[in-house]
Enzyme design. Structure first.
Site, short mmCIF file in Angstrom:
data_model
loop_
_atom_site.label_atom_id
_atom_site.label_comp_id
_atom_site.label_asym_id
_atom_site.label_seq_id
_atom_site.Cartn_x
_atom_site.Cartn_y
_atom_site.Cartn_z
N ARG A 236 0.98 -1.26 -0.04
CA ARG A 236 0.08 0.05 0.00
C ARG A 236 0.94 1.24 -0.06
NH1 ARG A 236 -3.12 -3.47 -1.09
NH2 ARG A 236 -5.20 -3.94 -0.43
N GLU A 265 -6.04 6.16 -6.67
CA GLU A 265 -5.98 5.33 -7.67
C GLU A 265 -7.30 5.41 -8.39
OE1 GLU A 265 -2.72 2.03 -6.08
OE2 GLU A 265 -4.80 1.50 -6.54
N HIS A 285 -0.88 -0.85 -10.12
CA HIS A 285 -1.41 -1.78 -9.01
C HIS A 285 -2.43 -3.06 -9.80
CE1 HIS A 285 -3.73 -1.66 -5.12
NE2 HIS A 285 -3.30 -2.81 -5.18
#
Length: 327
Positions: A236, A265, A285
């Site tokens: 993260r 995001e 991601h």
């Protein structure tokens, strides 16, 4: 049951084997991402069960109060994007299987890919070749170098194994329980936090983002890393304050970063600082974005919906709500 699935960017969910579990239900899938509450309220106005894909869309009180038909949010993993207390107040069950039995091998594999790309300068070499040039520099091998695992959990343990297979020395730092597991598996533990950051050629972060871990990697930590070292984050973004990471990379300690996660995001701004720096490798991601991972993830998510429909909800993270609702 009216079921809505948000943020299926590539329209993948309907192609999964487990999608058949939703047969007989009215399913709506949205591929276009938005965080606009007005748009989401319109999209979800008839939704009874909402499927979230990780943390792509926040669900807060302002949205929940406009969704009177919503009874269940089903997802997998942590839920910092969901205002759980507000869900309880509005009678919405939040179901999330948080600790699957096996690690995310897909995330571990991507972590290793990023390490290889960083040390061998693969993105730069590819760009050079596509520009009509030949080799652009000399990379660095991994054998004999030191891999630092910060938090020896399920994924950290797998990445440590990859490092050992590549002939690296593996060193671990983290909480006492983490260090005990690492010792039991035959890995070295750093003498202290300072030497961990000073002695590792690459440090890979493998911990959840909770209040206790927010900003856990500090500017002082990064400043102790070698100018030839790499920090890798597939967990993260909030584990390192983004401004601290940029500042440290600009100062040359560590020499490089490889990241798969961002504070906000999706990232679509090509001028994002991490996308403009030559010493950063970034991916969008995709650690868990792999077909086998999706099968496991959505099988759990759909099982939670079916369990709710049968009157026996599972993996409920706000059990106080159960006294308020009936399927």
């Amino acid at each position: 049951m009216n079921i809505t699935i948000l943020d299926d960017f590539h329209d993948t969910v309907r192609t999964l084997r487990c999608y058949s579990k939703l047969a007989g239900h009215n399913v709506k899938i949205w591929n276009e991402h938005t965080k606009d509450v007005d748009i989401l309220a319109e999209r979800l106005k008839d939704t009874e069960a909402l499927v979230l894909i990780r943390e792509r869309t926040p669900v807060k009180a302002a949205l929940l109060e406009r969704l009177p038909k919503l009874k269940l949010i089903s997802q997998r993993g942590s839920f910092p994007h969901v205002e759980v207390d507000a869900c309880t107040q509005h009678g919405v069950i939040v179901a999330s299987r948080q600790h699957p039995g096996e690690p995310s091998y897909a995330t571990a594999e991507l972590t290793w890919a990023l390490i290889l790309m960083a040390f061998r300068d693969i993105p730069k070499q590819m760009a050079s070749l596509k520009a009509g040039k030949w080799q652009t520099g000399v990379g660095t091998g991994l054998r004999g170098r030191t891999l630092g695992i910060y938090a020896y959990g399920r994924i950290g343990g797998v990445v440590a194994g990859y490092g050992k297979a590549f002939g690296m020395k593996v060193k671990v730092w983290g909480r006492e329980a983490s260090l005990a597991r690492a010792k039991a598996d035959g890995y070295s533990v750093a003498r202290n936090r300072d030497t961990f950051f000073e002695e590792c050629d690459v440090i890979s972060l493998h911990m959840p983002l909770v209040p206790a871990t927010k900003g856990i990697v500090t500017e002082a930590d990064l400043g102790r890393m070698s100018p030839n070292s790499v920090i890798v984050n597939t967990s993260r973004a909030g584990l390192i304050d983004p401004a601290v990471l940029v500042k440290s990379l600009q100062a040359g300690r560590p020499g490089k970063a490889a990241v798969d996660v961002f504070d906000f995001e999706p990232v679509t701004d090509v001028n994002h600082p991490l996308l403009t720096m030559d010493n950063v490798i970034s991916t969008p991601h995709i650690g868990y974005v792999e077909r086998d991972s999706y099968e496991g993830q959505f099988s759990d998510i759909f099982d939670q919906i079916l369990a709710y429909g049968s009157g026996k909800p599972i993996n409920v993270v706000n059990p106080a709500v159960l006294a308020k609702v009936t399927p």
